[in-house]
Enzyme design. Structure first.
Site, PDB file in Angstrom:
ATOM      1  N   GLU A  14      -1.497  -2.172  10.979  1.00  0.00           N
ATOM      2  CA  GLU A  14      -1.686  -1.618   9.636  1.00  0.00           C
ATOM      3  C   GLU A  14      -2.009  -2.728   8.649  1.00  0.00           C
ATOM      4  OE1 GLU A  14      -2.451   0.510   7.696  1.00  0.00           O
ATOM      5  OE2 GLU A  14      -1.114   2.212   7.485  1.00  0.00           O
TER       6      GLU A  14
ATOM      7  N   ASP B  73       3.264   0.418   1.950  1.00  0.00           N
ATOM      8  CA  ASP B  73       3.698   0.564   0.560  1.00  0.00           C
ATOM      9  C   ASP B  73       4.954   1.424   0.549  1.00  0.00           C
ATOM     10  OD1 ASP B  73       3.955   0.863  -2.148  1.00  0.00           O
ATOM     11  OD2 ASP B  73       2.016   1.790  -2.487  1.00  0.00           O
TER      12      ASP B  73
HETATM   13  P1  IMP Z   1       2.101   4.182   2.099  1.00  0.00           P
HETATM   14  O1  IMP Z   1       2.061   5.509   2.785  1.00  0.00           O
HETATM   15  O2  IMP Z   1       2.581   4.298   0.680  1.00  0.00           O
HETATM   16  O3  IMP Z   1       2.876   3.134   2.877  1.00  0.00           O
HETATM   17  O4  IMP Z   1       0.608   3.700   1.953  1.00  0.00           O
HETATM   18  C1  IMP Z   1      -0.096   3.200   3.027  1.00  0.00           C
HETATM   19  C2  IMP Z   1      -1.575   3.150   2.786  1.00  0.00           C
HETATM   20  O5  IMP Z   1      -1.909   3.201   1.399  1.00  0.00           O
HETATM   21  C3  IMP Z   1      -2.147   1.842   3.298  1.00  0.00           C
HETATM   22  O6  IMP Z   1      -2.535   1.926   4.635  1.00  0.00           O
HETATM   23  C4  IMP Z   1      -3.311   1.609   2.362  1.00  0.00           C
HETATM   24  O7  IMP Z   1      -4.465   2.252   2.855  1.00  0.00           O
HETATM   25  C5  IMP Z   1      -2.891   2.253   1.073  1.00  0.00           C
HETATM   26  N1  IMP Z   1      -2.307   1.268   0.143  1.00  0.00           N
HETATM   27  C6  IMP Z   1      -1.005   1.084  -0.165  1.00  0.00           C
HETATM   28  N2  IMP Z   1      -0.835   0.088  -1.035  1.00  0.00           N
HETATM   29  C7  IMP Z   1      -2.069  -0.395  -1.304  1.00  0.00           C
HETATM   30  C8  IMP Z   1      -2.564  -1.462  -2.132  1.00  0.00           C
HETATM   31  O8  IMP Z   1      -1.836  -2.190  -2.832  1.00  0.00           O
HETATM   32  N3  IMP Z   1      -3.909  -1.648  -2.114  1.00  0.00           N
HETATM   33  C9  IMP Z   1      -4.761  -0.895  -1.364  1.00  0.00           C
HETATM   34  N4  IMP Z   1      -4.349   0.104  -0.573  1.00  0.00           N
HETATM   35  C10 IMP Z   1      -3.013   0.355  -0.536  1.00  0.00           C
HETATM   36 MG    MG Z   2      -4.861   2.161   5.133  1.00  0.00          MG
END
Ligand code: IMP
Ligand code: MG
Length: 176
Positions: free
Chosen positions: A100, A104
């Site tokens: 990955e 986030d």
């Molecule tokens: P999560 O489900 O919140 O963990 O988000 C995961 C996905 O969101 C990652 O695989 C990224 O594609 C996108 N993402 C999360 N944070 C960022 C960031 O700071 N910049 C760009 N994409 C992000």
């Molecule tokens: Mg992604």
């Protein structure tokens, strides 16, 4: 007039990325020596990291991809996770390492882990290049992490904002 987003502080420099990816590849090579390793890249952001990681491995492995929707063009997690493209092949009995770009909230990964665990892999681990502090809420323990970064929206080295900035050789904050 609305301000356009622009690049801010560099969070991870290009040479630090290169060095850390080699270190991670060394750890993965040691851990999976003699095993049938399948890397699963999460499109599209992880493609750059995965390509560099895979080329630095000392062991043979295969690669497959999944596409998952999470953010759209917004900078906040929607909490809605949907498989847009599934794997080409079955993973039953195989050693799977999810690669990955960034964790986030961890919602995307949590969903993915539950989904893939149900397919009966021999093992299932995560290698994430970047980890944000907010991910602790999701109770995830990625086996490999490149860098822990502050809770800011970042772009570069695969990471985008509305499909832009992926080709940057470093990771930088996107200022709104
Ligand atoms: P999560 O489900 O919140 O963990 O988000 C995961 C996905 O969101 C990652 O695989 C990224 O594609 C996108 N993402 C999360 N944070 C960022 C960031 O700071 N910049 C760009 N994409 C992000
Ligand atoms: Mg992604």
């Amino acid at each position: 007039m609305t301000e356009q987003p622009h690049l801010g502080e560099v969070v991870v420099a290009a040479d630090d990325l290169e060095r850390r990816v080699r270190e991670l590849a060394e750890a993965v090579s040691a851990d999976y020596e003699g095993k049938d390793l399948l890397l699963i890249g999460v499109l599209k952001g992880a493609v750059f990291f995965l390509a560099d990681l895979m080329r630095s491995l000392r062991i043979d492995c295969e690669v497959d991809f999944m596409a998952i929707s999470s953010y759209g063009s917004s900078t906040k997690s929607s909490g809605v996770v949907r498989i847009l493209k599934d794997l080409d092949a079955a993973i039953e009995g195989r050693h799977v390492l999810i690669v990955e770009d960034i964790i986030d909230s961890g919602l995307t990964l949590q969903y993915l882990l539950r989904n893939l665990a149900g397919r009966g892999p021999a093992s299932l681990e995560v290698c994430a290049l970047l980890l944000k502090p907010s991910s602790s809420q999701a109770q995830l323990a990625p086996r490999y992490v490149g860098f822990e970064i502050p809770d800011r929206f970042v772009v570069g080295y695969g990471l985008d904002h509305a499909e832009r900035y992926r080709a940057l050789p470093y990771v930088a904050v996107l200022e709104a």
